[in-house]
Design an enzyme around this catalytic site. Structure first.
Site, PDB file in Angstrom:
ATOM      1  N   ASP A 166      49.467 -48.873  77.413  1.00  0.00           N
ATOM      2  CA  ASP A 166      50.224 -50.099  77.867  1.00  0.00           C
ATOM      3  C   ASP A 166      50.740 -49.889  79.229  1.00  0.00           C
ATOM      4  O   ASP A 166      51.391 -49.129  79.701  1.00  0.00           O
ATOM      5  CB  ASP A 166      51.268 -50.588  76.785  1.00  0.00           C
TER       6      ASP A 166
ATOM      7  N   ASP B  34      57.602 -57.732  72.574  1.00  0.00           N
ATOM      8  CA  ASP B  34      58.185 -56.403  72.984  1.00  0.00           C
ATOM      9  C   ASP B  34      59.588 -56.567  72.788  1.00  0.00           C
ATOM     10  O   ASP B  34      60.194 -57.309  73.830  1.00  0.00           O
ATOM     11  CB  ASP B  34      57.789 -56.049  74.599  1.00  0.00           C
TER      12      ASP B  34
ATOM     13  N   GLU C  51      63.431 -55.080  72.036  1.00  0.00           N
ATOM     14  CA  GLU C  51      63.798 -53.739  72.007  1.00  0.00           C
ATOM     15  C   GLU C  51      65.222 -53.806  72.908  1.00  0.00           C
ATOM     16  O   GLU C  51      65.766 -55.009  73.197  1.00  0.00           O
ATOM     17  CB  GLU C  51      62.813 -52.809  72.767  1.00  0.00           C
TER      18      GLU C  51
END
Length: 234
Positions: A33, A122, A124
């Site tokens: 990624d 994503d 986080e």
């Protein structure tokens, strides 16, 4: 993903303390990624090195489009890689629906063509403030549901959720609300995956290192190459 120093330390602690879990069909296809941090990427070389798939950063919040997204996405496509886009969430900035729509409008869509992976959320550690963005666990779960449901309504598939077990436990109260709908992409820099968030009995993707023989973070898909292609078919 560009994890903060605190996040990397947390991953290291988790690696030292979590117990391994058995996985359904251990990963085989390798992936990466990437974002603008990697600059120009030679995807033909990455493919020759054994890479089968790539997730590419598209957006962040509702104000940022990765300047290398288009060139990365085109390069990965031309090299024959299975590819998808990811969105870095800022849950304190706007609603989940608003950010999902921004992601969809700037490269995060999905098509049933066998080479496009479902978009990834994503979610986080906050790189610039409170770990959970000032949200309670219940508010965070509601935010993720808002994003996920909006993405699903537009594309027909649920987004992949990228996170760490530590962050998920802390900031969602270890919610099991997404295990039956959203593929999991777990980040853990260790020799084994360790404990997973509640509800998921296996992870679909594993980010096992933040550097390696290929550009960006190093990933594995938990299954066969045909399984990876099937995921791209929805």
């Amino acid at each position: 993903m560009k994890l903060s120093t605190a996040a990397l330390l947390s991953l290291a602690v988790t690696a030292a303390t979590a117990s391994p879990v058995d996985l359904e069909k251990r990963a085989s296809p390798k992936g990466i990624d990437i974002s603008n941090y990697q600059g120009t990427v030679n995807f033909n070389t990455a493919k020759a090195n054994g890479i089968s798939f790539v997730y590419i950063k598209a957006t962040e919040g509702t104000t940022y489009v990765d300047p290398t997204f288009s060139s990365h996405y085109t390069g990965a496509t031309n090299a024959g890689l299975i590819r998808g886009a990811y969105h870095f969430a800022h849950p304190s900035a706007s609603s989940g629906a608003t950010q999902a729509k921004y992601f969809l409008a700037h490269g995060g869509g999905w098509s049933k063509d066998g080479i496009t992976l479902p978009g990834a959320l994503d979610i986080e550690y906050n790189p610039n403030g409170a770990e959970c963005y000032g949200l309670s666990a219940s508010a965070m779960v509601s935010w993720i549901k808002d994003f996920s449901n909006t993405y699903h309504s537009s594309t027909g598939v649920y987004p992949v959720i990228y996170t760490t077990t530590d962050w998920w436990t802390t900031c969602t109260g270890n919610s099991a609300a997404f295990a039956s709908t959203n593929p999991l992409w777990i980040a853990r820099y260790a020799s084994s995956i360790g404990a997973l968030p509640a509800g998921w009995s296996y992870t679909t993707f594993w980010q096992y290192a933040d550097s390696g023989p290929n550009p960006g973070d190093q990933d594995e898909f938990n299954g066969s190459l045909q399984g990876l292609k099937n995921l791209a078919l929805g």
